[in-house]
Write an enzyme that holds these catalytic residues in place. Structure first.
Site, short mmCIF file in Angstrom:
data_model
loop_
_atom_site.label_atom_id
_atom_site.label_comp_id
_atom_site.label_asym_id
_atom_site.label_seq_id
_atom_site.Cartn_x
_atom_site.Cartn_y
_atom_site.Cartn_z
N GLU A 78 8.82 -3.90 11.00
CA GLU A 78 9.44 -2.82 10.24
C GLU A 78 9.78 -1.55 12.18
O GLU A 78 9.81 -1.98 12.20
CB GLU A 78 8.40 -2.34 9.40
CG GLU A 78 8.65 -0.54 8.75
CD GLU A 78 7.72 -0.33 7.77
OE1 GLU A 78 6.63 -0.96 7.25
OE2 GLU A 78 8.05 0.78 7.35
N ASP A 135 1.09 -0.90 0.01
CA ASP A 135 0.17 -0.25 0.15
C ASP A 135 1.10 1.46 0.05
O ASP A 135 0.28 2.55 -0.25
CB ASP A 135 -0.84 -0.10 1.53
CG ASP A 135 -0.41 -0.35 2.70
OD1 ASP A 135 1.19 -0.36 2.64
OD2 ASP A 135 -1.24 0.46 3.42
N SER A 136 2.19 1.06 -0.05
CA SER A 136 3.31 2.67 -0.06
C SER A 136 2.85 2.61 -1.00
O SER A 136 3.54 3.75 -1.57
CB SER A 136 4.79 1.69 -0.19
OG SER A 136 4.97 0.37 -0.77
N GLU A 190 -1.99 -5.63 8.94
CA GLU A 190 -0.98 -4.61 10.16
C GLU A 190 -1.14 -4.84 11.02
O GLU A 190 -2.74 -5.09 11.17
CB GLU A 190 -0.46 -3.44 9.63
CG GLU A 190 0.39 -2.36 8.06
CD GLU A 190 0.17 -1.28 7.73
OE1 GLU A 190 -0.29 -0.82 8.88
OE2 GLU A 190 1.27 -0.77 7.00
N LYS A 192 -0.71 -9.43 3.20
CA LYS A 192 0.01 -8.88 4.66
C LYS A 192 -1.44 -7.69 4.96
O LYS A 192 -2.17 -7.56 4.22
CB LYS A 192 0.98 -7.82 3.73
CG LYS A 192 1.39 -7.58 4.90
CD LYS A 192 3.00 -7.00 4.84
CE LYS A 192 2.96 -5.47 4.24
NZ LYS A 192 2.74 -4.41 4.99
N ASP A 219 -0.95 -6.36 -0.07
CA ASP A 219 -1.53 -5.36 0.98
C ASP A 219 -2.35 -4.95 1.27
O ASP A 219 -3.43 -4.64 -0.05
CB ASP A 219 -0.30 -4.27 0.60
CG ASP A 219 0.31 -3.95 1.91
OD1 ASP A 219 -0.35 -4.45 3.30
OD2 ASP A 219 1.71 -2.80 2.82
O1 KIV Z 1 3.60 -1.05 1.86
C1 KIV Z 1 5.17 -1.63 1.50
O2 KIV Z 1 5.52 -1.56 1.09
C2 KIV Z 1 4.81 -2.65 3.19
C3 KIV Z 1 6.51 -2.83 3.52
C4 KIV Z 1 7.67 -1.37 3.48
C5 KIV Z 1 6.85 -3.72 4.25
O3 KIV Z 1 4.18 -2.16 4.02
#
Ligand code: KIV
Length: 259
Positions: free
Chosen positions: A178, A42-43, A112, A110, A81
């Site tokens: 992280e 989600d980055s 969090e 994924k 994510d």
């Molecule tokens: O969204 C992302 O890029 C992440 C990674 C940095 C683990 O969650």
């Protein structure tokens, strides 16, 4: 690559190489380079879409980017994510959204969080959706943390360790650590049976994940926990300057480029 094979790499003492990707060409390049796991992070919000952080990212945006990366990836495990508020409000909604990622071509999702998301991780795993956990500095909680700050210092380390253990007990196949001190990630890595995947967590994790734009010099900044392996931003800028000059000076296109 599969989720069980990623989990087994810890038993084989093989480091796990993970990277983010947001579109088809980057997915194809990372896959051809032989990375084990590609995360559509989600980055994408701050790295590609120009948002301030990951909080505005929607399911529609994540599904769009997941489908694009899927078309470029043949071998690596593809993980999507789950964006902010796609899994926090209700377990049923979270399961429906995780299912949409699998239908879009992801092989795992994924989420969090630690103890608070463990029941969800267990339910997703039970219905056949492998889950990658993520504890420590979790960017979707940036407002709670007051910024991108190292987590787990001092007595806080026990909280992160308990979160990581909860994620393992819920049967996640691996967990991202992280921005936590190396001494804490070393302890968690030693105590867990599932692999730990570090980012800003020192050298002792079972694997590493980085944001692809940081490694390729495309994010415009070098953070302490990243390394720029090629300054592609500078290469691209120089190439486009040359292109602009050649068009203006009538050097491109030439006969060679003409039908
Ligand atoms: O969204 C992302 O890029 C992440 C990674 C940095 C683990 O969650």
């Amino acid at each position: 690559m599969t989720a069980p094979k990623i989990a087994n790499k810890k038993r084989l003492n093989e480091k796990i190489v993970c990277i983010t990707a947001y579109d088809c060409p980057m997915g194809r390049i990372a896959d051809a380079a032989g990375v084990d796991l590609i995360l559509v992070g989600d980055s994408v919000g701050n790295v590609v879409l120009g948002y301030e952080n990951t909080l505005p990212v929607t399911m529609e945006e994540m599904l769009h980017h997941t489908r694009a990366v899927r078309r470029g990836v043949k071998n690596a495990l593809l993980v999507a994510d789950m964006p902010f508020m796609s899994y926090q409000a209700s377990e049923d909604e979270a399961i429906r959204n995780a299912g949409l990622f699998i239908k879009a071509g992801a092989e795992a999702v994924k989420v969090e969080g630690g103890i608070s998301v463990a029941p969800l991780i267990k339910r997703l795993t039970d219905i056949g959706i492998p889950v990658m956990g993520h504890v420590g500095m979790t960017p979707q909680s940036i407002n709670k943390f007051g910024g991108y700050r190292v987590q787990g210092r001092g007595t806080q380390s026990d909280i992160i360790a308990a979160d990581a253990k909860a994620v393992q007990e819920a049967r996640a196949f691996c967990v991202v650590l992280e921005l936590i001190p190396a001494v804490v990630s070393e302890r968690i890595t030693r105590e867990l049976k599932i692999p730990t995947i570090g980012i800003g967590a020192g050298p002792d994790c079972d694997g590493e994940i980085q944001v692809i734009n940081d490694l390729l010099g495309l994010s415009g900044e070098t953070l302490k926990h990243t390394k720029c392996y090629v300054d592609a931003g500078d290469l691209f800028a120089k190439a486009l300057e040359t292109y602009s000059r050649e068009v203006r000076e009538r050097q491109f296109p030439t006969e060679e480029n003409t039908f």
